[in-house]
Enzyme design. Structure first.
Site, PDB file in Angstrom:
ATOM      1  N   SER A 107       0.857  -1.185   0.000  1.00 26.39           N
ATOM      2  CA  SER A 107       0.000   0.000   0.000  1.00 26.39           C
ATOM      3  C   SER A 107       0.895   1.238   0.000  1.00 26.39           C
ATOM      4  CB  SER A 107      -0.971  -0.013   1.178  1.00 26.39           C
ATOM      5  OG  SER A 107      -0.317  -0.179   2.411  1.00 26.39           O
ATOM      6  N   GLY A 179      -1.395  -0.863   5.196  1.00 24.34           N
ATOM      7  CA  GLY A 179      -0.405  -1.369   6.131  1.00 24.34           C
ATOM      8  C   GLY A 179      -0.495  -0.729   7.502  1.00 24.34           C
ATOM      9  N   HIS A 180      -0.698   0.579   7.523  1.00 24.03           N
ATOM     10  CA  HIS A 180      -0.716   1.315   8.788  1.00 24.03           C
ATOM     11  C   HIS A 180      -1.833   0.831   9.702  1.00 24.03           C
ATOM     12  CE1 HIS A 180       0.077   4.586  11.540  1.00 24.03           C
ATOM     13  NE2 HIS A 180      -1.132   5.088  11.371  1.00 24.03           N
ATOM     14  N   LEU A 471       4.440  -4.062  15.681  1.00 27.02           N
ATOM     15  CA  LEU A 471       4.477  -4.625  14.336  1.00 27.02           C
ATOM     16  C   LEU A 471       4.800  -3.587  13.275  1.00 27.02           C
ATOM     17  CD1 LEU A 471       4.024  -7.103  12.505  1.00 27.02           C
ATOM     18  CD2 LEU A 471       1.612  -6.442  12.380  1.00 27.02           C
ATOM     19  N   ASN A 472       4.292  -2.386  13.389  1.00 20.30           N
ATOM     20  CA  ASN A 472       4.523  -1.378  12.349  1.00 20.30           C
ATOM     21  C   ASN A 472       5.934  -0.816  12.357  1.00 20.30           C
ATOM     22  OD1 ASN A 472       2.022  -1.688  11.267  1.00 20.30           O
ATOM     23  ND2 ASN A 472       1.201   0.279  11.916  1.00 20.30           N
ATOM     24  N   TYR A 473       6.711  -1.134  13.402  1.00 22.28           N
ATOM     25  CA  TYR A 473       8.153  -0.855  13.362  1.00 22.28           C
ATOM     26  C   TYR A 473       8.855  -2.179  13.063  1.00 22.28           C
ATOM     27  CZ  TYR A 473       7.101   3.655  15.530  1.00 22.28           C
ATOM     28  OH  TYR A 473       6.604   4.920  15.792  1.00 22.28           O
TER      29      TYR A 473
END
Length: 527
Positions: A107, A179-180, A471-473
Site C-alpha cells: 500500500s 499497512g498502517h 508490528l509497524n516498526y
C-alpha cells in the site's frame, strides 16, 4: 474425440493446475493474467509491469522510501501488478496459484524491512496504489477509505468536509492506509481516542481463492478481528476500511521545546516519565532524543525535544502544563493555535502556512537508508539509568529515540479487543531510528550494528518475557521465518502480539490452512 481435441483438453487441464515449481518468466505471467476472467474495459495484463517495460523501475520504486531495499542487488519481482479493479486482484491471485508465485501486497511501502515489495523466492508485487478513494459521510461521521490511500490523503479529505472531525492515525503523511491500519496505527491522538484500529468499524478483503468479502459480516468476526492489528498480509488483500471519525476542536495547540543535557534536560526527562502518561488525555507530549554538537570542538551532547499537541486552546494548555509540568517552563510564545489539519502538517515538519493540499502528494520526497526498532517501558527509568542511556546515545552517535506516552484511552481498552496487545501497564513506547545517506555494504553493516548495540543496551529498562515490539516498526532481528513453521513464528509472534498470537494462529489456520499468505514475519498455521 480426435487427437487435436485431446491435446487441447490436456493443455487446458494442465494450465488450471498449480505448478510444482515457480514460474519465473514474466511473459508467462502476462499470458496467465490474460487467461483469467477480465473486465472488458481493462485487460488484466494492461496493469502488469514486467522488467522489460520502460516504466517498470519507476512503478516499482514509487513507493520504496527505504534505500536499503532499493539497490541493484535487491531481489526484484517478475511483475508489479498495479491493480485498478477487484477483477485485477482476482486475476493476479489466480496466477499466483497457477504459477506458484508468492504475493507481496503493497500500500504505502513503509514496511521498514521491505516485506511488502521484496522476497527471496519468485514473487510479484500487488500494488494497491490505484485504490485510493476516500468517501466521507458527515451524517454517520464515518469515512470509507481504500487501502492504497495514504493517511495524508485521508486527513485532507476529512478536512475538506469538516473542520471539527479528524481521525487518530500516524504522523507521516505518506503512510499507506492498508499497512498502517492493519498493524495498529498510532499517532498523537491515541491518548484520547486509541489507535486507528480502535476506530475501524468495517472492512473488505479478498481471500486467496479470489472470494471478495465486502463487510465484517461476510468475512466473519474472527477475520475482521485479525486484520485490525494482526497484519492483514497474513490473511488476504484488504480492499479498504470503514472508520469512525472523531471530534476535534476548531483549534488545537502545538508546541516544541528543546533542551540539551547542559540545559537541564535530565530533570525534564525524569519529570516527563511521570507526567506524560498520566496527564489530561487531550494532551500528547512526545519526547525525542537526538545528538547535537556541544560548545567545545568535537563535543557531542543529547538534545531532548518535547513536542506536544493539546486538543484545545493555549490558555487551557498553559494552565495544565503549569500545574503538572512547570519545570518545562512552557510560555505563551511557545504555543501556536491552529486547525487540526494544520497540526498534521506541523507534525510532519512542514513550515507553518504550508497549504494542506501538500498531503495529496503520496511520494516520499527524501529517501534514506533506514532501520527501525521498538520497545515498551512499564516502569520509570531511574536517574542513574537515564544517565547511562544518554551517555550511550553519545557513543553510538547516529541512533535517535522517540518516546511516545501511553495512558488515557490506551489504558482502558482490553488487550484482547484487537490483536494489538500493548495497552494498560505501558508508560511509553520507544521507537529507535537510524537514518543515513551514504551507500555501501560496509556503511550499512556499521549503522545496523549501532542500532543493535543501542537496543541491547536498553534491555534492563524495557519490557521482558516477552520483550515486546510494535508490528509497524517491523524488525527482522527479533525473529524471522524461513520454513514458515509455527515454532519460527512464535519467536517474533509473541513479541508483537503477546497472548493474542495464539488466537491469530487459530484464525490463520481456519481461513488459510495452506499458508498461501506468508512472508518472513507472517502469522503461521498450526500444524
Amino acid at each position: 474425440m480426435d487427437k487435436l481435441h485431446v491435446i487441447s483438453l490436456l493443455l487446458l487441464i494442465s494450465a488450471s493446475v498449480t505448478t510444482s515449481q515457480p514460474v519465473t518468466d514474466p511473459i508467462a505471467f502476462l499470458r496467465c493474467l490474460d487467461r483469467q476472467p477480465a473486465d472488458t474495459a481493462s485487460p488484466n495484463s494492461a496493469v502488469a509491469f514486467i522488467p522489460t517495460n520502460s516504466t517498470f523501475t519507476a512503478v516499482l520504486r514509487r513507493r520504496i522510501p527505504n534505500l536499503r531495499f532499493d539497490k541493484p542487488t535487491t531481489p526484484k519481482p517478475i511483475s508489479v501488478v498495479a491493480a485498478a479493479t477487484w477483477t485485477h486482484i482476482q486475476a493476479a491471485l489466480g496466477c499466483a496459484r497457477e504459477l506458484s508465485l508468492q504475493v507481496r501486497i503493497r500500500s504505502g511501502g513503509h514496511d521498514f524491512e521491505g516485506l511488502s515489495y521484496i522476497s527471496t523466492v519468485p514473487f510479484f508485487v500487488l500494488d494497491m496504489f490505484s485504490f485510493k478513494s476516500v468517501d466521507v459521510n458527515l451524517t454517520e461521521r464515518t469515512a470509507s477509505v481504500d487501502s492504497g490511500a495514504t493517511i495524508g490523503e485521508l486527513y485532507y479529505r476529512i478536512a475538506q468536509k469538516s473542520n471539527v472531525l479528524g481521525f487518530p492515525a500516524g504522523l507521516s503523511s505518506t503512510l499507506g492506509v492498508g499497512g498502517h491500519f492493519s498493524g495498529g496505527g498510532y499517532g498523537n491522538m491515541m491518548r484520547k481516542y486509541g489507535l486507528s484500529v480502535d476506530n475501524v468499524v468495517g472492512s473488505g478483503i479478498v481471500d486467496s481463492n479470489g472470494n471478495i468479502f465486502t463487510d465484517r459480516v461476510s468475512m466473519g468476526e474472527d477475520r475482521f478481528w485479525a486484520i485490525r492489528g494482526g497484519g492483514a498480509a497474513s490473511f488476504g488483500v484488504v480492499l479498504g476500511y470503514k472508520i469512525q471519525l472523531v471530534p476535534v476542536p476548531a483549534k488545537v495547540t502545538v508546541f516544541k521545546v528543546r533542551k540539551t543535557t547542559r540545559e537541564g534536560a535530565v530533570d525534564l526527562i525524569m519529570k516527563w516519565q511521570s507526567f506524560a502518561h498520566s496527564t489530561d488525555r487531550n494532551l500528547f507530549v512526545r519526547l525525542t532524543l537526538t545528538l547535537v554538537n556541544g560548545t567545545k570542538p568535537g563535543e557531542k551532547m543529547v538534545l531532548a525535544t518535547f513536542t506536544g499537541m493539546y486538543l484545545g486552546g493555549s490558555d487551557k494548555l498553559l494552565s495544565l502544563m503549569n500545574r503538572g509540568f512547570p519545570e518545562l517552563k512552557l510560555k505563551k510564545t511557545d504555543c501556536t493555535e491552529m486547525r487540526w489539519i494544520d497540526s498534521v502538517l506541523y507534525w510532519a515538519d512542514y513550515p507553518i502556512g504550508t497549504p494542506s493540499s501538500v498531503l495529496l502528494n503520496a511520494t516520499v520526497d527524501k529517501k534514506l537508508f533506514m532501520k527501525r526498532k521498538s520497545d515498551y517501558v512499564k516502569r520509570p527509568i531511574s536517574r542513574a539509568g537515564l544517565g547511562l542511556i544518554l551517555k550511550k546515545l553519545v557513543e553510538v552517535e547516529k541512533v535517535e529515540m522517540n518516546w511516545n506516552p501511553y495512558g488515557g484511552r490506551m489504558g482502558e481498552i482490553p488487550s484482547s479487543r484487537t490483536p494489538f496487545p500493548h495497552r494498560a501497564g505501558n508508560l511509553f513506547n520507544i521507537e529507535y531510528l537510524i537514518d543515513w545517506s551514504e551507500a555501501g555494504e560496509n556503511v550499512e553493516r556499521k549503522y545496523l550494528a549501532l542500532a543493535n548495540e543501542m537496543y541491547r543496551f536498553m534491555t534492563p529498562y524495557v519490557s521482558s518475557n516477552p520483550r515486546e515490539a510494535y508490528l509497524n516498526y517491523r524488525d527482522l532481528d527479533i525473529g524471522s521465518s524461513i520454513s514458515s513453521t509455527y515454532q519460527e513464528g512464535k519467536i517474533y509472534g509473541v513479541k508483537y502480539f503477546k497472548n493474542n498470537f495464539e488466537r491469530l494462529v487459530d484464525v490463520k489456520t481456519t481461513i488459510d490452512a495452506e499458508n498461501f499468505w506468508k512472508n518472513e514475519q507472517s502469522i503461521p498455521v498450526r500444524r
